[in-house]
Design an enzyme around this catalytic site. Structure first.
Site, PDB file in Angstrom:
ATOM      1  N   CYS A 102     -41.978 -31.759 -22.450  1.00 43.22           N
ATOM      2  CA  CYS A 102     -43.398 -32.035 -22.231  1.00 43.22           C
ATOM      3  C   CYS A 102     -43.552 -33.525 -22.443  1.00 43.22           C
ATOM      4  O   CYS A 102     -43.447 -34.002 -23.569  1.00 43.22           O
ATOM      5  CB  CYS A 102     -44.281 -31.252 -23.209  1.00 43.22           C
ATOM      6  SG  CYS A 102     -46.028 -31.682 -23.044  1.00 43.22           S
ATOM      7  N   CYS A 105     -47.001 -34.352 -24.675  1.00 43.89           N
ATOM      8  CA  CYS A 105     -47.145 -33.971 -26.090  1.00 43.89           C
ATOM      9  C   CYS A 105     -46.027 -33.007 -26.465  1.00 43.89           C
ATOM     10  O   CYS A 105     -44.889 -33.414 -26.582  1.00 43.89           O
ATOM     11  CB  CYS A 105     -48.525 -33.393 -26.354  1.00 43.89           C
ATOM     12  SG  CYS A 105     -48.982 -32.041 -25.240  1.00 43.89           S
ATOM     13  N   SER A 106     -46.344 -31.723 -26.605  1.00 45.29           N
ATOM     14  CA  SER A 106     -45.300 -30.757 -26.968  1.00 45.29           C
ATOM     15  C   SER A 106     -45.625 -29.361 -26.441  1.00 45.29           C
ATOM     16  O   SER A 106     -45.380 -28.373 -27.126  1.00 45.29           O
ATOM     17  CB  SER A 106     -45.117 -30.723 -28.482  1.00 45.29           C
ATOM     18  OG  SER A 106     -46.331 -30.357 -29.124  1.00 45.29           O
ATOM     19  N   CYS A 107     -46.174 -29.271 -25.232  1.00 43.16           N
ATOM     20  CA  CYS A 107     -46.471 -27.961 -24.648  1.00 43.16           C
ATOM     21  C   CYS A 107     -45.168 -27.181 -24.504  1.00 43.16           C
ATOM     22  O   CYS A 107     -44.149 -27.718 -24.064  1.00 43.16           O
ATOM     23  CB  CYS A 107     -47.152 -28.126 -23.294  1.00 43.16           C
ATOM     24  SG  CYS A 107     -48.780 -28.891 -23.431  1.00 43.16           S
TER      25      CYS A 107
END
Length: 199
Positions: A102, A105-107
């Protein structure tokens, strides 16, 4: 100590401080924290993704349903929930290897992979895996991909959360789904590591 280790220690210290503050202020109790940890360690996470992969390895109809609509296929096994909406599975082959990131961000598909590892959220990983995937896989993860294999990187978002269906290892004919699931690692479903070899 490496910068990564130092960053992990700093993050762990911040999490512990936040946890202590929330408990002290009465927002949460230690049993609530333990319950949340238990959920993400035992009730959602890589062991569930491994179960899905093993099912896909032995059931071609399920495998096709997984590739067509990962969310619906996972629901057949009772797997789904928060951060698992709009999942898309990419299948590794002899010609193509997939990895996910991602870049914003951190999906990440929590129901099948658990909590995202710290390195997945690291800006260095998020930037470099897109630019030089073969080098990142080899140098950072010890996972060498043959030059003859194309590497495709999939950028997860809140609207589309990718994960990987790794190739079934040789020597596993006749194995049960439970035996096969034990070979599947979180990293293999992110695309940064191999499944365990059959022994």
């Amino acid at each position: 100590m490496s910068a990564g280790a130092s960053g992990q220690e700093e993050t762990a210290a911040r999490v512990k401080a936040l946890e202590s503050m929330l408990i002290e202020k009465g927002v949460m109790t230690s049993s609530m924290v333990d319950r949340i940890v238990d959920i993400y360690e035992n009730q959602v996470g890589p062991q569930l993704g491994a179960k899905v992969v093993a099912k896909a390895w032995v059931d071609n109809d399920f495998r096709q349903r997984l590739l067509d609509n990962a969310g619906e296929a996972c629901e057949e096994l009772g797997i789904g929930g928060l951060q698992g909406e709009d999942m898309v599975v990419r299948e590794d082959t002899d010609e193509v290897h997939h990895a996910i990131v991602c870049t914003l961000c951190s999906c990440y598909p929590w129901p099948v992979l658990g909590l995202p590892p710290n390195w997945y959220k690291d800006p260095q990983y998020r930037a470099r895996i897109v630019r030089e995937p073969r080098k990142v896989l080899a140098d950072d993860f010890g996972f060498a991909i043959a030059d003859s294999v194309e590497i495709r990187i999939w950028d997860s978002s809140s609207e589309m959360r990718y994960w990987v269906l790794p190739q079934r290892p040789a020597g596993t004919d006749g194995w049960s789904e439970e035996q096969l699931a034990a070979l599947v690692t979180r990293d293999s479903m992110i695309g940064v590591g191999p499944v365990r070899a059959a022994s």
